[in-house]
Design a protein around this motif. Structure first.
Motif, PDB file in Angstrom:
ATOM      1  N   PRO A   1       0.825  -1.212   0.000  1.00 24.25           N
ATOM      2  CA  PRO A   1       0.000   0.000   0.000  1.00 24.25           C
ATOM      3  C   PRO A   1       0.859   1.262   0.000  1.00 24.25           C
ATOM      4  N   ALA A   2       0.320   2.333  -0.573  1.00 21.95           N
ATOM      5  CA  ALA A   2       1.038   3.606  -0.637  1.00 21.95           C
ATOM      6  C   ALA A   2       0.899   4.361   0.674  1.00 21.95           C
ATOM      7  N   VAL A   3       2.013   4.930   1.143  1.00 18.46           N
ATOM      8  CA  VAL A   3       1.997   5.769   2.339  1.00 18.46           C
ATOM      9  C   VAL A   3       1.553   7.181   1.977  1.00 18.46           C
ATOM     10  N   ALA A   4       2.054   7.671   0.840  1.00 15.41           N
ATOM     11  CA  ALA A   4       1.682   9.005   0.357  1.00 15.41           C
ATOM     12  C   ALA A   4       1.245   8.874  -1.098  1.00 15.41           C
ATOM     13  N   PRO A   5      -0.038   8.593  -1.343  1.00 18.31           N
ATOM     14  CA  PRO A   5      -0.511   8.421  -2.720  1.00 18.31           C
ATOM     15  C   PRO A   5      -0.515   9.733  -3.496  1.00 18.31           C
ATOM     16  N   CYS A   6      -0.383   9.613  -4.810  1.00 18.80           N
ATOM     17  CA  CYS A   6      -0.423  10.782  -5.693  1.00 18.80           C
ATOM     18  C   CYS A   6      -1.370  10.450  -6.838  1.00 18.80           C
ATOM     19  N   ARG A   7      -2.561  11.012  -6.805  1.00 13.77           N
ATOM     20  CA  ARG A   7      -3.596  10.668  -7.790  1.00 13.77           C
ATOM     21  C   ARG A   7      -4.049  11.900  -8.570  1.00 13.77           C
ATOM     22  N   THR A   8      -3.155  12.839  -8.796  1.00 13.01           N
ATOM     23  CA  THR A   8      -3.524  14.058  -9.502  1.00 13.01           C
ATOM     24  C   THR A   8      -3.616  13.799 -11.006  1.00 13.01           C
ATOM     25  N   PRO A   9      -4.353  14.639 -11.745  1.00 10.51           N
ATOM     26  CA  PRO A   9      -4.414  14.479 -13.200  1.00 10.51           C
ATOM     27  C   PRO A   9      -3.041  14.544 -13.861  1.00 10.51           C
ATOM     28  N   VAL A  10      -2.161  15.398 -13.335  1.00 10.11           N
ATOM     29  CA  VAL A  10      -0.818  15.504 -13.905  1.00 10.11           C
ATOM     30  C   VAL A  10      -0.064  14.186 -13.744  1.00 10.11           C
ATOM     31  N   ALA A  11      -0.205  13.552 -12.577  1.00 12.81           N
ATOM     32  CA  ALA A  11       0.467  12.276 -12.334  1.00 12.81           C
ATOM     33  C   ALA A  11      -0.047  11.200 -13.283  1.00 12.81           C
ATOM     34  N   PHE A  12      -1.365  11.135 -13.460  1.00 11.32           N
ATOM     35  CA  PHE A  12      -1.934  10.145 -14.375  1.00 11.32           C
ATOM     36  C   PHE A  12      -1.484  10.403 -15.815  1.00 11.32           C
ATOM     37  N   ALA A  13      -1.458  11.672 -16.216  1.00 15.10           N
ATOM     38  CA  ALA A  13      -1.057  12.008 -17.582  1.00 15.10           C
ATOM     39  C   ALA A  13       0.410  11.654 -17.821  1.00 15.10           C
ATOM     40  N   ALA A  14       1.271  11.975 -16.843  1.00 15.72           N
ATOM     41  CA  ALA A  14       2.698  11.674 -16.989  1.00 15.72           C
ATOM     42  C   ALA A  14       2.928  10.173 -17.094  1.00 15.72           C
ATOM     43  N   CYS A  15       2.223   9.397 -16.279  1.00 19.03           N
ATOM     44  CA  CYS A  15       2.372   7.941 -16.322  1.00 19.03           C
ATOM     45  C   CYS A  15       1.870   7.374 -17.646  1.00 19.03           C
ATOM     46  N   ALA A  16       0.744   7.890 -18.121  1.00 12.19           N
ATOM     47  CA  ALA A  16       0.194   7.403 -19.386  1.00 12.19           C
ATOM     48  C   ALA A  16       1.155   7.666 -20.542  1.00 12.19           C
ATOM     49  N   LEU A  17       1.753   8.853 -20.563  1.00 12.21           N
ATOM     50  CA  LEU A  17       2.700   9.183 -21.629  1.00 12.21           C
ATOM     51  C   LEU A  17       3.970   8.343 -21.526  1.00 12.21           C
ATOM     52  N   ALA A  18       4.446   8.133 -20.285  1.00 14.77           N
ATOM     53  CA  ALA A  18       5.663   7.343 -20.097  1.00 14.77           C
ATOM     54  C   ALA A  18       5.450   5.886 -20.495  1.00 14.77           C
ATOM     55  N   ILE A  19       4.276   5.343 -20.185  1.00 16.31           N
ATOM     56  CA  ILE A  19       3.990   3.949 -20.527  1.00 16.31           C
ATOM     57  C   ILE A  19       3.727   3.793 -22.020  1.00 16.31           C
ATOM     58  N   GLY A  20       3.021   4.751 -22.600  1.00 17.87           N
ATOM     59  CA  GLY A  20       2.641   4.619 -24.003  1.00 17.87           C
ATOM     60  C   GLY A  20       3.747   4.915 -24.991  1.00 17.87           C
ATOM     61  N   SER A  21       4.672   5.796 -24.627  1.00 14.23           N
ATOM     62  CA  SER A  21       5.715   6.214 -25.573  1.00 14.23           C
ATOM     63  C   SER A  21       6.552   5.063 -26.128  1.00 14.23           C
TER      64      SER A  21
ATOM     65  N   PHE B   1       8.674  11.269 -23.753  1.00 13.87           N
ATOM     66  CA  PHE B   1       9.035  10.350 -22.676  1.00 13.87           C
ATOM     67  C   PHE B   1       9.885  11.050 -21.618  1.00 13.87           C
ATOM     68  N   ALA B   2      10.875  11.826 -22.057  1.00 15.09           N
ATOM     69  CA  ALA B   2      11.749  12.525 -21.112  1.00 15.09           C
ATOM     70  C   ALA B   2      10.963  13.533 -20.278  1.00 15.09           C
ATOM     71  N   LEU B   3      10.045  14.261 -20.905  1.00 16.07           N
ATOM     72  CA  LEU B   3       9.223  15.226 -20.176  1.00 16.07           C
ATOM     73  C   LEU B   3       8.337  14.520 -19.148  1.00 16.07           C
ATOM     74  N   ALA B   4       7.743  13.395 -19.554  1.00 18.23           N
ATOM     75  CA  ALA B   4       6.889  12.642 -18.638  1.00 18.23           C
ATOM     76  C   ALA B   4       7.689  12.114 -17.456  1.00 18.23           C
ATOM     77  N   GLN B   5       8.891  11.609 -17.711  1.00 21.55           N
ATOM     78  CA  GLN B   5       9.706  11.068 -16.625  1.00 21.55           C
ATOM     79  C   GLN B   5      10.184  12.167 -15.677  1.00 21.55           C
ATOM     80  N   ALA B   6      10.516  13.328 -16.217  1.00 20.71           N
ATOM     81  CA  ALA B   6      10.919  14.445 -15.359  1.00 20.71           C
ATOM     82  C   ALA B   6       9.774  14.854 -14.440  1.00 20.71           C
ATOM     83  N   THR B   7       8.554  14.833 -14.968  1.00 18.22           N
ATOM     84  CA  THR B   7       7.379  15.162 -14.154  1.00 18.22           C
ATOM     85  C   THR B   7       7.160  14.121 -13.068  1.00 18.22           C
ATOM     86  N   ARG B   8       7.300  12.852 -13.422  1.00 18.04           N
ATOM     87  CA  ARG B   8       7.128  11.778 -12.435  1.00 18.04           C
ATOM     88  C   ARG B   8       8.169  11.873 -11.328  1.00 18.04           C
ATOM     89  N   MET B   9       9.413  12.173 -11.688  1.00 18.64           N
ATOM     90  CA  MET B   9      10.458  12.303 -10.672  1.00 18.64           C
ATOM     91  C   MET B   9      10.144  13.435  -9.701  1.00 18.64           C
TER      92      MET B   9
END
Length: 219
Positions: free
Chosen positions: A62-82, A170-178
């Motif tokens: 389980p997550a201790v500090a979850p992050c469920r913002t639209p930006v987080a979802f968008a960054a993950c989607a771009l990183a996975i799809g690229s 991909f690089a932009l999405a990963q920078a956002t995720r970091m």
């Protein structure tokens, strides 16, 4: 529910990519075209990453500090799809071979780093546990480093305009995720500030400070 959905997504991506790789292998066997073997290897690398991520997502805690913002979802989607939008090599060349070697090294490093996370592995930039051993002794984001290295290798192997654009996304999405992940870790673990101060984000941070010499007392 979300864990099952993410695991299923990675499994489906792996299965689809694996089927395409088998088609390329069959064509390579019948035609002897070297570039088809390279294209198949290109696909098998993506299969390995997708399968590894499916395993890590399924077994995470389980997550201790979850992050469920639209930006987080968008960054993950771009990183996975690229990576799945990349075009494979169309001809055998030194760059294609060198690129796939780089990609394999990146894949090996990211899977090793993800194994260090164990049940703390996340797709969204969330905090589960502060991991500071293994590759995390040297850099704060070794999984992202492995992913970026692997992606760079795939682009070197097939440097088309489409792949270069995918690399930028991909690089932009990963920078956002970091950035989001560091924020979550800092909020969940007070000791993260000290860890971040002594550990580089993507490259090891070697101390250049010189310990002052002891002052000699007069006799």
């Amino acid at each position: 529910m979300r864990r099952a959905a993410l695991t299923s997504l990675f499994v489906l991506a792996a299965a689809s990519t694996f089927a395409g790789a088998l088609v390329r292998v069959d064509h390579a066997i019948h035609t002897g075209a070297a570039h088809l073997w390279l294209a198949a290897g290109f696909s098998f690398l993506k299969v390995a990453v997708a399968v590894g991520f499916a395993v890590f997502v399924f077994g995470r805690g389980p997550a201790v500090a979850p992050c469920r913002t639209p930006v987080a979802f968008a960054a993950c989607a771009l990183a996975i799809g690229s990576p799945f939008a990349l075009e494979p090599p169309t001809r055998a060349a030194g760059a294609a071979i060198a690129g796939e070697i780089i990609a394999m090294l990146g894949c090996a490093f990211l899977l090793r780093s993800a194994a260090s996370l164990g049940r703390s592995f996340s797709v969204l930039p969330e905090a589960r546990r502060l991991v500071t051993d293994g590759p995390y002794r040297y850099v704060r984001h070794p999984v992202y480093l492995g992913e970026l290295t692997a992606f760079a290798g795939l682009v070197v192997a097939s440097a088309t305009p489409r792949n270069v654009l995918c690399a930028a996304v991909f690089a932009l999405a990963q920078a956002t995720r970091m950035r989001l992940e560091e924020k979550a870790l800092a909020s969940a673990f007070p000791e993260y500030a000290d860890y971040a101060a002594r550990t580089g984000r993507l490259l090891p941070r070697f101390s250049t400070s010189v310990r002052p010499r002891p002052r000699e007392e007069p006799a």
